[in-house]
Scaffold this motif. Sequence first.
Motif, PDB file in Angstrom:
ATOM      1  N   UNK A  99     156.365 -41.511 -33.525  1.00  0.00           N
ATOM      2  CA  UNK A  99     156.658 -42.270 -34.742  1.00  0.00           C
ATOM      3  C   UNK A  99     156.003 -41.662 -35.974  1.00  0.00           C
ATOM      4  N   UNK A 100     154.916 -40.966 -35.757  1.00  0.00           N
ATOM      5  CA  UNK A 100     154.220 -40.334 -36.888  1.00  0.00           C
ATOM      6  C   UNK A 100     154.430 -38.822 -36.850  1.00  0.00           C
ATOM      7  N   UNK A 101     155.648 -38.444 -36.469  1.00  0.00           N
ATOM      8  CA  UNK A 101     155.919 -37.040 -36.180  1.00  0.00           C
ATOM      9  C   UNK A 101     155.664 -36.083 -37.340  1.00  0.00           C
ATOM     10  N   UNK A 102     155.833 -36.553 -38.571  1.00  0.00           N
ATOM     11  CA  UNK A 102     155.648 -35.663 -39.720  1.00  0.00           C
ATOM     12  C   UNK A 102     154.202 -35.209 -39.855  1.00  0.00           C
ATOM     13  N   UNK A 103     153.288 -35.990 -39.300  1.00  0.00           N
ATOM     14  CA  UNK A 103     151.874 -35.665 -39.444  1.00  0.00           C
ATOM     15  C   UNK A 103     151.317 -34.920 -38.235  1.00  0.00           C
ATOM     16  N   UNK A 104     152.134 -34.695 -37.213  1.00  0.00           N
ATOM     17  CA  UNK A 104     151.666 -34.124 -35.953  1.00  0.00           C
ATOM     18  C   UNK A 104     152.021 -32.640 -35.861  1.00  0.00           C
ATOM     19  N   UNK A 105     151.058 -31.846 -35.378  1.00  0.00           N
ATOM     20  CA  UNK A 105     151.330 -30.438 -35.097  1.00  0.00           C
ATOM     21  C   UNK A 105     152.320 -30.350 -33.922  1.00  0.00           C
ATOM     22  N   UNK A 106     153.257 -29.425 -34.008  1.00  0.00           N
ATOM     23  CA  UNK A 106     154.280 -29.320 -32.972  1.00  0.00           C
ATOM     24  C   UNK A 106     153.687 -29.046 -31.594  1.00  0.00           C
ATOM     25  N   UNK A 107     152.567 -28.360 -31.543  1.00  0.00           N
ATOM     26  CA  UNK A 107     151.943 -28.060 -30.256  1.00  0.00           C
ATOM     27  C   UNK A 107     151.507 -29.328 -29.521  1.00  0.00           C
ATOM     28  N   UNK A 108     151.354 -30.436 -30.243  1.00  0.00           N
ATOM     29  CA  UNK A 108     150.971 -31.707 -29.622  1.00  0.00           C
ATOM     30  C   UNK A 108     152.088 -32.235 -28.705  1.00  0.00           C
ATOM     31  N   UNK A 109     153.290 -31.713 -28.888  1.00  0.00           N
ATOM     32  CA  UNK A 109     154.425 -32.171 -28.084  1.00  0.00           C
ATOM     33  C   UNK A 109     154.618 -31.340 -26.812  1.00  0.00           C
ATOM     34  N   UNK A 110     153.732 -30.386 -26.580  1.00  0.00           N
ATOM     35  CA  UNK A 110     153.948 -29.453 -25.471  1.00  0.00           C
ATOM     36  C   UNK A 110     153.948 -30.127 -24.103  1.00  0.00           C
ATOM     37  N   UNK A 111     153.161 -31.184 -23.935  1.00  0.00           N
ATOM     38  CA  UNK A 111     153.164 -31.898 -22.659  1.00  0.00           C
ATOM     39  C   UNK A 111     154.536 -32.524 -22.412  1.00  0.00           C
ATOM     40  N   UNK A 112     155.085 -33.179 -23.424  1.00  0.00           N
ATOM     41  CA  UNK A 112     156.411 -33.797 -23.295  1.00  0.00           C
ATOM     42  C   UNK A 112     157.484 -32.731 -23.085  1.00  0.00           C
ATOM     43  N   UNK A 113     157.341 -31.604 -23.783  1.00  0.00           N
ATOM     44  CA  UNK A 113     158.291 -30.493 -23.616  1.00  0.00           C
ATOM     45  C   UNK A 113     158.245 -29.973 -22.181  1.00  0.00           C
TER      46      UNK A 113
END
Length: 285
Positions: A166-180
């Motif tokens: 929900x706060x994706x604009x403030x998150x570094x893309x690398x934070x999504x690596x687990x979900x990826x």
Amino acid sequence: MNEFLEGKLPNKLFHYTNLNGLIGILDNSEIWLSNMYFLNDKNEFELGLRFVIEQLEIYKGGFSVLKPTKYFIEALEKAIDFIKEKDSPYILSMTTNNDLLSQWRGYTDNGVGVNIGFSNNFFEENKLKVYKCIYEVEKQREIVNHILTQSIFMFIGIADSQGIFKTSEEIELSEYDKAVSIAGQYFIDRTIFFCSLIKDKSFIEEDEWRLLLFDEKSEINFLNKGNYFRPYKKIKIDNLNDCINEVTMGPNSEKELCSLSLKMLCNKYNVEIEKLNQSEIPYRN
């Protein structure tokens, strides 16, 4: 999708092979599964991948609005390259039709050979996974769309559970690596599985079923095919007579000699002679 994952097996499935193939099965009490990249039709696995790539391009437009989903879609594009480089599943091709001319021509020595009828109990008791091939184009697209949709929603769900979507604009893309990683692995596994079953609709007459083996740890063997080596894997058969329901001779010009020799061969390996049949196709090879 569940109709392919949980579909009921026919009572019998038939594997066409030449006479050397039958001797190999009886002599070694084993069946051989071929690497899918080395089948007669080299484009079979790539046919499914083309569907995936086409649909992924469509999804790319709709899901690239948000940075996280754009990041995931780009990861799926890289996953396609990984799938292409990954060792393919190993398969045994079978059919519900025990006397089909196209099978005699394509998988025996121009009719000189047999088909072996395996009982469904053999597969179930040995926990072997057999699935029906998918010929209908609309069904193929439906499955590919399902895989992509489920992968994307899985990615969003995992990211949301981490409190970062929900706060994706403030998150570094690398934070999504687990979900990826988790959703991407689902995409890879499902894509490889269904690409192993997708076939061109022009082959629908064959009504093919495939025994699939994804075990990467089992030993790979190689067969000299003259111009190249064909990789294959073995599965042991504990009781030949129990798993083989029948053996049908192809439209052989030496029917009497073939029948006599097959009876002697079956007798040697304690396979009941009553299971021998003869093709009824009037085909001169």
